[in-house]
Structures are given as C-alpha cells and as structure tokens.
Design an enzyme around this catalytic site. Structure first.
Site, PDB file in Angstrom:
ATOM      1  N   HIS A   1     -12.611  -5.893  10.119  1.00  0.00           N
ATOM      2  CA  HIS A   1     -11.478  -5.906   9.412  1.00  0.00           C
ATOM      3  C   HIS A   1     -10.837  -4.728   9.909  1.00  0.00           C
ATOM      4  O   HIS A   1      -9.423  -4.792  10.513  1.00  0.00           O
ATOM      5  CB  HIS A   1     -11.255  -5.976   7.946  1.00  0.00           C
ATOM      6  CG  HIS A   1      -9.947  -6.436   7.345  1.00  0.00           C
ATOM      7  ND1 HIS A   1      -9.127  -7.586   7.793  1.00  0.00           N
ATOM      8  CD2 HIS A   1      -9.138  -5.719   6.637  1.00  0.00           C
ATOM      9  CE1 HIS A   1      -8.150  -7.482   7.100  1.00  0.00           C
ATOM     10  NE2 HIS A   1      -8.039  -6.423   6.303  1.00  0.00           N
TER      11      HIS A   1
ATOM     12  N   SER B   1      -3.701  -7.080   7.837  1.00  0.00           N
ATOM     13  CA  SER B   1      -4.419  -7.587   6.366  1.00  0.00           C
ATOM     14  C   SER B   1      -3.204  -8.271   5.733  1.00  0.00           C
ATOM     15  O   SER B   1      -2.522  -9.105   6.146  1.00  0.00           O
ATOM     16  CB  SER B   1      -4.956  -6.462   5.985  1.00  0.00           C
ATOM     17  OG  SER B   1      -5.703  -6.852   4.922  1.00  0.00           O
ATOM     18  N   TYR B   2      -2.775  -7.679   4.644  1.00  0.00           N
ATOM     19  CA  TYR B   2      -1.761  -8.191   3.803  1.00  0.00           C
ATOM     20  C   TYR B   2      -0.432  -8.063   4.442  1.00  0.00           C
ATOM     21  O   TYR B   2       0.350  -8.897   4.271  1.00  0.00           O
ATOM     22  CB  TYR B   2      -1.782  -7.428   2.316  1.00  0.00           C
ATOM     23  CG  TYR B   2      -0.820  -8.052   1.396  1.00  0.00           C
ATOM     24  CD1 TYR B   2      -1.455  -8.701   0.212  1.00  0.00           C
ATOM     25  CD2 TYR B   2       0.386  -8.086   1.494  1.00  0.00           C
ATOM     26  CE1 TYR B   2      -0.623  -9.563  -0.616  1.00  0.00           C
ATOM     27  CE2 TYR B   2       1.228  -8.580   0.552  1.00  0.00           C
ATOM     28  CZ  TYR B   2       0.709  -9.428  -0.633  1.00  0.00           C
ATOM     29  OH  TYR B   2       1.505 -10.066  -1.673  1.00  0.00           O
TER      30      TYR B   2
ATOM     31  N   ASP C   1     -14.128 -10.216  11.008  1.00  0.00           N
ATOM     32  CA  ASP C   1     -12.938  -9.752  10.039  1.00  0.00           C
ATOM     33  C   ASP C   1     -13.175 -10.704   9.163  1.00  0.00           C
ATOM     34  O   ASP C   1     -13.202 -11.953   9.072  1.00  0.00           O
ATOM     35  CB  ASP C   1     -11.563 -10.002  10.999  1.00  0.00           C
ATOM     36  CG  ASP C   1     -10.367  -9.968  10.110  1.00  0.00           C
ATOM     37  OD1 ASP C   1     -10.514  -9.485   8.903  1.00  0.00           O
ATOM     38  OD2 ASP C   1      -9.259 -10.717  10.472  1.00  0.00           O
TER      39      ASP C   1
ATOM     40  N   TYR D   1       0.968  -1.329  -0.135  1.00  0.00           N
ATOM     41  CA  TYR D   1      -0.120  -0.026   0.007  1.00  0.00           C
ATOM     42  C   TYR D   1       0.707   1.401   0.073  1.00  0.00           C
ATOM     43  O   TYR D   1       0.386   2.381   0.197  1.00  0.00           O
ATOM     44  CB  TYR D   1      -0.902  -0.077   1.289  1.00  0.00           C
ATOM     45  CG  TYR D   1      -1.757  -1.244   1.272  1.00  0.00           C
ATOM     46  CD1 TYR D   1      -2.413  -1.542  -0.014  1.00  0.00           C
ATOM     47  CD2 TYR D   1      -1.931  -2.110   2.287  1.00  0.00           C
ATOM     48  CE1 TYR D   1      -3.466  -2.643   0.306  1.00  0.00           C
ATOM     49  CE2 TYR D   1      -2.474  -3.050   2.385  1.00  0.00           C
ATOM     50  CZ  TYR D   1      -3.449  -3.564   1.251  1.00  0.00           C
ATOM     51  OH  TYR D   1      -4.226  -4.602   1.231  1.00  0.00           O
TER      52      TYR D   1
END
Length: 719
Positions: free
Chosen positions: A435, A279-280, A405, A212
């Site tokens: 999330h 997350s990622y 999530d 990101y």
C-alpha cells in the site's frame, strides 16, 4: 576527515523538482538557507543552523550529515555492492550522464546506488567516488539533495522537460473556507493559489479530500501552486474541522460533487479541477467522478480503496479485521499511535465483533457500530458503491497500485470501469509494491530488483495534469497505457491493455491423483480436467483458524509471505504442480471456481496462489475469499444446506509473475484467514453479534462434473 566535509558541502534541497533550500553539511552541524520559493523572490541571506528534532525537511539531514564523511571515504569503484561499517547495503543501480554547471563542460558519469533491505530507502548518487546527491521517493512526491552544480547527474533531469509547467509563481494562502454541502453541513477547506495573479487571470485547481487532516504533509503538494495551479485541501465530513458525522465512504459522492462545483465558482478558478491522492484519498476521486460533475477533468489515483464488498470493509462478504485503521480513525483526528499494539491476537478474539471497541478501548466507535448494524449489502452499503453510477465516470484517469496493495481490488475495479468508459485516456502503473507504493525494494524478505523504485511518479502526475487541466500537448497520451512489473524477472513491461492482450486464460484444475487429499502436499495441480476422483476434506474450527500472515500494527495486509509452514496444517488443502520443465509466465487478474460442501449453515472459503521454489518456500502471490451465504448475492444472502455441493466464484488479486524452471505452482484451499478477516463462526447467525461457534467439515470436489480450478492468465513463451 575528508576535506570536503571539513570545509562544508552545500547541497540544494529539491521537493518534487523545486529548489526549496540550500543545505550546508559541516563538522559544526547542519545549516540551511531557504530559497524563498514560496514568496517567489529568491533569497540570498546567511545560513542558519538547523536544530535537531522537527527540521521541516523530509530527508533526515542530521543523520545524513553524520554519515557523509564515511560514505565519501569508501571506495565505490571496485565493486557492485557496498556495506558501510556503520550499516546499510548499497547496490550499483543505474548510470546518469550529465554536465557539471560551471565545470569544464565535459560529460561525466554518476551512478545511482540503490539501498537494499530497508523501507523508505534514501539512494546515493556517486560520482568520482563522492556523494553528489541523495534521493528519496514516495507515492507521488520526491526529495533530492544534490551538491550545487551537479543537478544534471540526478533524477532532476526529468524536470528539465520544456513541456512541464515551469516554476513561475510564489504562493498565496487564502486560508480556511467552510464550504457548505447540499444538506447544510460545512466542510473545512484550505486554499492556496499562485501569487501575483493578474486581475481576471484564472487557474485550474488540484483537489485533495482527506480524512487524515487537510494540513497533513501539505508541503508535498505546494509545488503545484508554484507551477500555476490552485491547491484545495479539504477535511472530509466528520473529520478534523469539518462538520457532520464520520461514516467512511458514505457521503463522498455528493460531497465531492458539491466541492467541485464550489471550486469552479471561485473568482480564481478557470473551472477545471484535477483530483489527486491515495488510499481513501483515492476512493473520494472515483466517488466524485461517479457524480458526473463536469468540472472534474482529470484524476490521478494511487492505491485507491474500492467498493465495500469487493475491497473493504466487507471483502467477499466477510468482515475484515482492519482494526488498526479503525482504531486510528476512532476520533475526529487521526491517532497513529493506535496502530501499534502487542495484543492484537487477543483483540481479534473478542466477541461479539460488534462490541470490540467498547471491550478493548472502553468506548464506542460510531461508524463501526453502524457497519455492524448492516449485515448484508443493503441501501446503506449501496451509498458507498460508486460503480452503481459507472456510466457517469468519463474522466481521464491515471492509476497507480501494486501487487501487494491491500486495496488492490479498488484499482482493479476502477480500471475495469475507466478502460471501458474512456479507453484513450486511461493509464496505469502496477509495481511490486504494497500500500505504501514506491517505497521499498523488499517486502517481508521477498526481494525485488533495484528498479522496483521509480523516480518518475511525481513528474508523471504533473505531466498528466498539465495535459488535461492546461491542455499542454506533452505526449503523455502516447505513452504505454499500462506499465507493470514482472516479479521473478524483475523487469518493467508495457501493454496497451490490462490484462495484457496476449494473455491466454488457462484453467489449472485441482486433483488428488485418484487418492483422497487429507493432509498438506497431497494434491496435484494440472491443466487436464480430472476424471472420477474421491473428494478432499478438512475440519475447520473457527477458534483455531489458519493464519493469514501479516502484522496488524504494520497496517499492510496483503504481503508476499512464505506460507510453507502454514501449509503443514491439517485444515488446508494443498494442490501443487510438478516441478516446471520451463518457466511459466502469468500477468493479469486471477479468479477461482470452487465446488465445495460444508456441514455448516455458513462458512468461508479462501483460495491462495503461491510460487514454490526448489527449497520449498511457498511465497503468496494472490488470493481471494468469499463468505458462503453471499455466493449468489451480497444483498440477498442464502444460507447453506448442509453437505450440499455449491459452486463458488472467487475473485482473487492480480499479479504478474514468472514461475521459474524447477519451481512449482501451488493452490491452497482453506476456510480461515486469521488476522485478515474474522473467522466465520459457521452458525449462520449474524456475523457481527454471534458468540457461538460450530466446527465444520469442509469437502472440496474436483472431478469431471465438479472441476474446481484456478484461472491463470498465461503469457506466450519467449520466442
């Protein structure tokens, strides 16, 4: 106008416990004076005005200034709920006792007033009918504005622990490094280290690898540097300024391994690295850990993405409709505006699935094309399955996730591995969160307690890294291994294990009470194994699939919506318990066994658990889905023989919930999850390239020979 507002009130602005600026709120606007914390030298210059727009602060200081006078004019002493005239709903939450610096040294009481009915709530702290502080928490960071001298009456008290790494350093930005991977690809890597290190002085590092943008919100992580850590931010392969091809998940194990080794080789590094992120940015930690790299000493994993066929993008063998994320990540730089569309329902109907980017965006998304070229769990997908190397994962790990999530399966997978591999150094917090963990007290009109938001996550992650990267014996290993939020009771619980060791897995069987179930509400749910019963059936039309209630533009795909209207459809089977005579409590992982037949060569099966109140609202708690061709193996699909009974094991999401007395437990079975996954066309053809559809008759069995059931982790009754 209140005299405090006329004269201007000075508040200290704290980012994760560090005083970064002074803010003056006044009739003339907002003024600020940075503290100079980044240079390590305290500044005492004049205040300058903060212009509207990009202020550089996470808290909306101009908006707060506009409302401060109103808040200070209200009477907070006579009620537990306040509704200011200009909007908002505040509830009296918890008391903090402390002493005002420079005051009379008498202990004062302040109250946290929790904001309701909003995301990213900014809580108020009121003392003597005045706003003395404002608090914003997130997924591992916090921002607090506090009236100068009143810090002891706020969550800043958590940072006073003498065993936490103190703020001792300024910040030196070493700039960008292009770090070469084993195949020659170079990844853009930004480095900050504590300023003023003596010759030969070395420090541990915090590493975040992200798709990101390595500079995105870096201010939230720089406090680590002031406390004696290097900070390393890296663009993952193919993202932003990094070379290589962007294929989500595929290269993260080897690239993480190489980056850890590079960090350890730097002259400022003491060889110890911790990884952080969600997350990622959570997934890359587990991928790196599975390399066995000896320099990785600790990870703090928020809402981590899981492996492809358990989590994304092929959950249960289906193709998930996570197009909002996919569109956002189509170019080298993230485009958040791509999330928001008003035509998602039309986009999801485009066929073949493989060509959606070309037909909707007018361009190919290479990683989507590559995903679609691999219909089954082959070697391509195996590259993303870090659990194939689970025996290498022996890194102290702290996990954070929530019941809603949409990557919750990733945390379940990770916990299963690390709690087995390194049980004494595995901890987890599970909240009533989606999330965007720790950022709201309501999700889609389902309310939780004021305690749903915690103020201690960023303190906890520092304490975790202090223990495992610096060797500080701060007691974090002695805290409860698992903390989880009990929905319905709205209380935090602790356990040495997950699921809780006292949970008793109990089968609840689908039953039709001796009559065929052909419409919503007909079936029963019972702990007794059904005897001889007729089957239940419905017709599944892929072009009119039952909806999964979510908003793709929100990019939150596992919310606790009310399914009472959906359950009136004819393409669902609904099984409901009798009204409960006493409360039933569950906590743990959930699964279902379904005996079913389809007239088609392939199809999907979804099982959903919900809590039904006295008014008939059916709130989703957990669900799971499977594509029939993958019932035995994700790598070796096997099409169905029409109308042949098959056994399906369906893994569902975890939950802790109190079914209140008078409520009912409900299980639904259907084949569609429109908005969540692309409906199975039922043809048996390649899901990615198919343009045809077959309407299927679905039959569910539930008798002594074929006892379809859901397994719930029941906790013992109180007392």
């Amino acid at each position: 106008m209140d005299h405090r507002q006329q004269n201007g009130s000075i508040f200290g602005y704290y980012q994760s416990g560090i005083h970064i600026a002074d803010i003056r709120f006044a009739e003339t606007g907002v003024w600020h004076r940075p503290t100079g914390w980044e240079s390590g030298e305290k500044q005492t210059g004049d205040f300058t005005q903060v212009l509207a727009g990009n202020t550089g602060y996470e808290l909306p200081v101009h908006e707060l200034n506009d409302r401060l006078a109103e808040w200070n004019s209200l009477d907070w002493s006579e009620t537990d709920a306040v509704f200011p005239p200009t909007g908002g709903h505040y509830q009296k939450h918890e008391c903090i006792e402390g002493i005002v610096a420079g005051g009379d040294q008498n202990t004062k009481q302040a109250w946290v007033w929790a904001v309701r009915e909003t995301t990213q709530p900014i809580d108020l702290i009121i003392c003597e009918n005045e706003v003395i502080a404002l608090v914003l928490t997130g997924r591992g960071d916090s921002a607090i504005l506090v009236k100068s001298g009143w810090e002891d009456l706020t969550p800043l008290k958590l940072w006073e622990d003498q065993l936490l790494s103190p703020v001792r350093y300024g910040i030196t930005h070493l700039g960008r490094h292009d770090v070469e991977m084993r195949d020659g690809v170079k990844l853009a890597t930004e480095v900050w280290i504590p300023a003023g290190l003596q010759p030969g002085e070395k420090v541990p590092a915090i590493l975040m690898r992200t798709p990101y943008g390595r500079m995105d919100a870096v201010f939230r992580r720089l406090p680590f540097v002031a406390r004696g850590y290097a900070l390393v931010m890296q663009d993952t392969r193919g993202r932003e300024d990094s070379e290589g091809e962007w294929i989500p998940l595929v290269h993260e194990r080897s690239d993480g391994d190489d980056t850890l080794t590079w960090i350890a080789s730097q002259e400022w590094s003491d060889g110890a690295v911790g990884m952080l992120g969600g997350s990622y940015v959570g997934y890359v930690q587990w991928a790196a850990a599975s390399s066995g790299n000896p320099h990785l000493k600790a990870i703090f994993s928020y809402v981590t993405v899981g492996t492809p066929y358990v989590d994304i993008p092929r959950k249960g063998g289906t193709i998930l409709t996570g197009l909002s994320w996919i569109f956002m990540m189509a170019e080298k730089r993230r485009d958040v505006s791509a999330l928001s569309r008003d035509d998602w329902s039309d986009v999801l109907k485009v066929r073949p699935i493989k060509e959606i980017p070309q037909k909707v965006l007018g361009k190919e998304i290479p990683f989507w094309t590559k995903w679609m070229e691999h219909p089954d769990g082959d070697d391509f997908w195996a590259q993303s399955d870090w659990k194939r190397h689970a025996e290498q994962v022996k890194v102290p790990s702290f996990l954070v996730s929530g019941w809603y999530d949409d990557n919750g399966m990733g945390t379940s997978e990770s916990w299963e591995v690390i709690s087995k591999q390194l049980p004494d150094h595995a901890h987890m917090i599970l909240g009533p969160w989606y999330h965007k963990a720790n950022t709201t007290r309501e999700i889609h009109h389902v309310p939780f307690g004021n305690n749903a938001i915690r103020y201690d996550l960023d303190v906890t992650q520092l304490r975790w890294f202090d223990r495992h990267l610096k060797g500080i014996e701060n007691g974090i290993d002695q805290r409860p291994r698992v903390e989880y939020y009990m929905v319905g009771e709205n209380e935090w619980k602790t356990s040495p294990t997950w699921p809780p060791q006292e949970a008793v897995y109990t089968s609840f069987y689908l039953s039709s009470n001796g009559e065929a179930n052909t419409s919503a509400g007909d079936g029963a749910l019972t702990t007794a194994v059904p005897q001889e019963q007729p089957t239940d059936s419905y017709v599944f039309d892929p072009q009119d699939a039952a909806p999964y209630l979510l908003d793709l533009s929100e990019n939150e795909n596992s919310v606790p919506e009310n399914y009472s209207e959906v359950e009136k459809r004819s393409d669902l089977l609904v099984y409901t318990s009798e009204p409960l005579q006493e409360e039933v409590v569950i906590a743990g992982e959930i699964s279902a066994v379904l005996y079913a037949a389809s007239s088609a060569r392939d199809t999907d099966w979804l099982v959903r658990l919900s809590d039904v109140d006295e008014e008939g609202n059916s709130i989703r708690l957990s669900d799971g889905i499977i594509c029939a061709r993958y019932r035995h193996s994700f790598s070796e699909p096997q099409l169905l023989e029409p109308d042949k009974i098959e056994r399906y094991e369906i893994r569902m999401t975890k939950i802790a919930n109190v079914f209140q007395k008078g409520h009912r437990i409900r299980v639904c079975v259907t084949s569609g999850a429109e908005n969540f996954s692309f409906p199975n066309p039922n043809t048996g053809n390649d899901l990615a390239t198919d343009t045809e559809y077959v309407v299927a008759k679905q039959t569910v069995y539930h008798d002594e020979k074929y006892p379809s059931h859901i397994r719930l982790p029941l906790l013992p009754k109180k007392g």
